[in-house]
Motif scaffolding. Structure first.
Motif, short mmCIF file in Angstrom:
data_model
loop_
_atom_site.label_atom_id
_atom_site.label_comp_id
_atom_site.label_asym_id
_atom_site.label_seq_id
_atom_site.Cartn_x
_atom_site.Cartn_y
_atom_site.Cartn_z
N LYS A 103 50.39 -9.71 35.05
CA LYS A 103 49.11 -9.41 34.39
C LYS A 103 49.29 -8.52 33.15
O LYS A 103 48.30 -8.10 32.55
N ALA A 104 50.53 -8.29 32.75
CA ALA A 104 50.79 -7.55 31.52
C ALA A 104 50.60 -8.43 30.29
O ALA A 104 49.92 -8.05 29.33
N GLU A 105 51.21 -9.62 30.33
CA GLU A 105 51.11 -10.55 29.20
C GLU A 105 50.81 -11.98 29.63
O GLU A 105 50.46 -12.81 28.80
N GLY A 106 51.01 -12.27 30.92
CA GLY A 106 50.75 -13.63 31.40
C GLY A 106 51.84 -14.20 32.25
O GLY A 106 51.58 -15.02 33.14
N ARG A 134 56.70 0.85 34.98
CA ARG A 134 55.94 -0.29 35.49
C ARG A 134 54.95 -0.73 34.40
O ARG A 134 54.05 0.00 34.01
N TRP A 135 55.15 -1.96 33.91
CA TRP A 135 54.29 -2.57 32.89
C TRP A 135 53.30 -3.45 33.63
O TRP A 135 53.61 -4.56 34.03
N MET A 136 52.07 -2.93 33.81
CA MET A 136 51.20 -3.47 34.84
C MET A 136 50.08 -4.39 34.36
O MET A 136 49.87 -5.46 34.91
N LEU A 137 49.30 -3.95 33.38
CA LEU A 137 48.02 -4.62 33.14
C LEU A 137 47.66 -4.55 31.66
O LEU A 137 47.76 -3.50 31.04
N HIS A 138 47.22 -5.70 31.14
CA HIS A 138 46.81 -5.76 29.74
C HIS A 138 45.52 -5.00 29.53
O HIS A 138 44.57 -5.11 30.32
N ARG A 139 45.48 -4.23 28.46
CA ARG A 139 44.29 -3.42 28.17
C ARG A 139 43.08 -4.32 27.94
O ARG A 139 43.18 -5.39 27.34
N GLY A 140 41.94 -3.87 28.45
CA GLY A 140 40.70 -4.62 28.31
C GLY A 140 40.41 -5.56 29.46
O GLY A 140 39.35 -6.19 29.48
N LEU A 141 41.34 -5.65 30.42
CA LEU A 141 41.16 -6.52 31.57
C LEU A 141 41.31 -5.72 32.85
O LEU A 141 42.07 -4.76 32.91
N ASP A 142 40.60 -6.14 33.92
CA ASP A 142 40.93 -5.64 35.24
C ASP A 142 41.82 -6.68 35.91
O ASP A 142 42.10 -7.75 35.34
#
Length: 320
Positions: A299-302, A245-253
């Motif tokens: 929310k991984a890349e947009g 699961r590729w979930m969330l970009h680092r530095g963001l909630d």
């Protein structure tokens, strides 16, 4: 189609699907055909109007996507899996799962998130111990049985996402691992159970051993609270079906990512490092003959479907 005096009549508009798929380029179809059969790629849910012109036909009404979008989604040549997230918030009936299964082809797979009540040690009100936490009876009745009955062969990974467990659990990672072993050893067999952690401290050798001994698997996740996919690979052997699961970009909630990326119609923050590490994991598993399911969040890349496209392009270069 009815025949008129001089040939076929115009098609009845009532026969048209409520949501039509976007007519993707032939190059995307060729790319999908080049991917291994054991690999399934998809996104977290499918109800995003920003995917018009990517997954859905231009002009698709947003109100139709929740009920009718899945059929069109499953016609996209790269999308052979999807995550069902609503099950994390409350159980759903077997009939609801069956309706999903009826909308997709046989090869398609659903990654189902287990109900949060069985993975949270405290109640949502944080007032004390949660009696459903790792409770075999509740999980079997409300999570596993409906998914098995409704989805049948289309059930893919059943993911148990463990939110941050709190200091009382993370201070005793061995006890957590032992509890997982006792839990999964008593669940119905024949299901790809996958555990997704949100506490790096719980990713121990004992955790890996406990899952292997109970026929469950680690879910490789890209999330700021977890180490990299490359590091997870160092700790977790590839010895059975893989869920990613590729979930969330680092530095963001999640709220920051939502605000930054909506309407999810383009890649905003490309993440080549995680894409490369996921591709390498898939390549290693597929080389061993192990099936892989990868689900990507907006929310991984947009834009999840565009992330899937770029991942597929990289995967083809790996597997050739």
């Amino acid at each position: 189609m009815q025949q008129g005096l001089f040939g076929p009549l115009d098609p009845d508009p009532r026969d048209a699907p409520a949501v039509a798929p976007f007519a993707v380029a032939e190059a995307i179809r060729e790319l999908a055909a080049a991917l291994p059969d054991r690999l399934r790629l998809g996104t977290s849910s499918w109800t995003f109007p920003g995917w018009r012109g990517i997954v859905y036909a231009e002009g698709t009404a947003q109100r139709l996507l929740a009920r009718h979008g899945l059929d069109a989604y499953a016609r996209h040549p790269l999308l052979s899996a999807v995550g069902i997230d609503r099950t994390f918030y409350a159980p759903i009936a077997a009939a609801d799962f069956a309706a999903y299964a009826a909308a997709v082809p046989e090869r398609f797979r659903f990654l189902v998130k287990a109900w949060a009540e069985v993975t949270s040690p405290t109640t949502r009100e944080q007032q004390g111990h949660n009696p459903r936490y790792l409770d075999v009876a509740s999980t079997t009745e409300l999570v596993v049985a409906p998914a098995l009955q409704g989805l049948g062969s289309r059930l893919g990974p059943l993911v148990f996402q463990f939110p941050p467990q709190g200091a009382a659990v993370t201070r005793r990672p061995e006890a957590f691992a032992d509890a997982l072993h006792a839990f999964f050893s008593r669940l119905p067999r024949g299901v790809h159970y996958a555990v997704e952690l949100r506490d790096e401290a719980l990713l121990t050798a004992r955790y890996v051993q406990a899952l292997a001994a109970s026929s469950a698997r680690h879910c490789f996740s890209v999330h700021p609270r977890m180490p990299s996919i490359a590091r997870q690979r160092e700790l977790v052997p590839i010895d059975g079906p893989i869920a990613v699961r590729w979930m969330l970009h680092r530095g963001l909630d999640y709220e920051q990512a939502k605000a930054r990326y909506e309407p999810f119609d383009r890649i905003v923050d490309a993440d080549p490092t995680n894409r490369t590490e996921i591709a390498a994991l898939c390549d290693a598993a597929l080389t061993l003959g192990v099936p892989v399911t990868v689900v990507v969040n907006n929310k991984a890349e947009g834009s999840a479907p565009l992330s899937v496209l770029e991942l597929a392009r990289q995967l083809v270069t790996h597997v050739r």
